[in-house]
Design a protein around this motif. Structure first.
Motif, mmCIF file in Angstrom:
data_model
loop_
_atom_site.group_PDB
_atom_site.id
_atom_site.type_symbol
_atom_site.label_atom_id
_atom_site.label_comp_id
_atom_site.label_asym_id
_atom_site.label_seq_id
_atom_site.Cartn_x
_atom_site.Cartn_y
_atom_site.Cartn_z
ATOM 1 N N UNK A 198 28.120 -22.727 26.059
ATOM 2 C CA UNK A 198 28.366 -21.312 26.355
ATOM 3 C C UNK A 198 29.246 -20.639 25.319
ATOM 4 N N UNK A 199 29.955 -21.421 24.521
ATOM 5 C CA UNK A 199 30.914 -20.817 23.602
ATOM 6 C C UNK A 199 30.645 -21.231 22.168
ATOM 7 N N UNK A 219 27.976 -21.649 15.832
ATOM 8 C CA UNK A 219 28.001 -20.553 14.876
ATOM 9 C C UNK A 219 28.498 -20.983 13.506
ATOM 10 N N UNK A 220 27.738 -20.685 12.465
ATOM 11 C CA UNK A 220 28.226 -20.872 11.101
ATOM 12 C C UNK A 220 29.194 -19.746 10.752
ATOM 13 N N UNK A 221 29.863 -19.812 9.599
ATOM 14 C CA UNK A 221 30.730 -18.698 9.176
ATOM 15 C C UNK A 221 29.955 -17.395 9.138
ATOM 16 N N UNK A 250 19.091 -8.868 21.340
ATOM 17 C CA UNK A 250 19.877 -8.817 22.572
ATOM 18 C C UNK A 250 19.540 -10.039 23.416
ATOM 19 N N UNK A 251 20.287 -10.182 24.510
ATOM 20 C CA UNK A 251 19.935 -11.252 25.453
ATOM 21 C C UNK A 251 20.260 -10.786 26.860
ATOM 22 N N UNK A 252 19.692 -11.471 27.845
ATOM 23 C CA UNK A 252 19.928 -11.052 29.214
ATOM 24 C C UNK A 252 21.303 -11.510 29.680
ATOM 25 N N UNK A 253 21.720 -11.009 30.856
ATOM 26 C CA UNK A 253 23.074 -11.263 31.361
ATOM 27 C C UNK A 253 23.319 -12.754 31.545
ATOM 28 N N UNK A 294 22.862 -13.160 17.137
ATOM 29 C CA UNK A 294 23.881 -12.732 18.094
ATOM 30 C C UNK A 294 24.723 -13.950 18.448
ATOM 31 N N UNK A 295 26.044 -13.755 18.555
ATOM 32 C CA UNK A 295 26.890 -14.903 18.903
ATOM 33 C C UNK A 295 27.354 -14.814 20.356
ATOM 34 N N UNK A 296 28.147 -15.779 20.779
ATOM 35 C CA UNK A 296 28.563 -15.853 22.184
ATOM 36 C C UNK A 296 29.495 -14.714 22.581
#
Length: 125
Positions: free
Chosen positions: A29-30, A100-102, A70-73, A51-53
């Motif tokens: 999740x993170x 996530x990369x830099x 985008x993403x859903x809730x 898109x990141x967390x």
């Protein structure tokens, strides 16, 4: 294990719109990034939108103002809304995910290890 599955590709005339979806499961999740990449025939794979967390976005210059990621809730489906499509947007589109990369490398495909099978988008002039 992260799994991704794209849907929503097809054929459209220049100036039209298409929305792609990617069902995602099994990711942390993170500190996780999800994104869209594309590969045209005879070309290398290129980053389109990520898109990141924390919902921070990165876009390729060629799609800024035309594409929206985008993403859903529940964060189980990733979307790519594509408008004002051009023939040069024709490609196989893939969704991908990884830690996530830099920031300056988030659109680099080699930074992502989990991939969907791809969905074709064809834009005719």
């Amino acid at each position: 294990q992260v799994t991704l599955k794209e849907s929503g590709g097809g054929s459209v005339e220049a100036g039209g719109s298409v929305t792609l979806s990617c069902a995602v499961s099994g990711y942390p999740r993170y500190a996780y990034c999800m994104g869209w990449f594309r590969q045209a025939p005879g070309e290398g794979r290129e980053g389109v939108a990520v898109i990141d967390s924390d919902d921070r976005l990165n876009y390729a210059e060629s799609v800024k103002g035309r594409f929206t990621v985008s993403r859903d809730h529940a964060k189980t489906t990733l979307y790519l809304q594509m408008t004002s499509l051009k023939p040069e947007d024709t490609a196989m589109y893939y969704c991908a995910a990884d830690f996530c990369p830099p920031l300056n490398s988030r659109l680099r495909f080699e930074r992502y290890s989990s991939w969907g099978q791809g969905t074709q988008v064809t834009v005719s002039s």
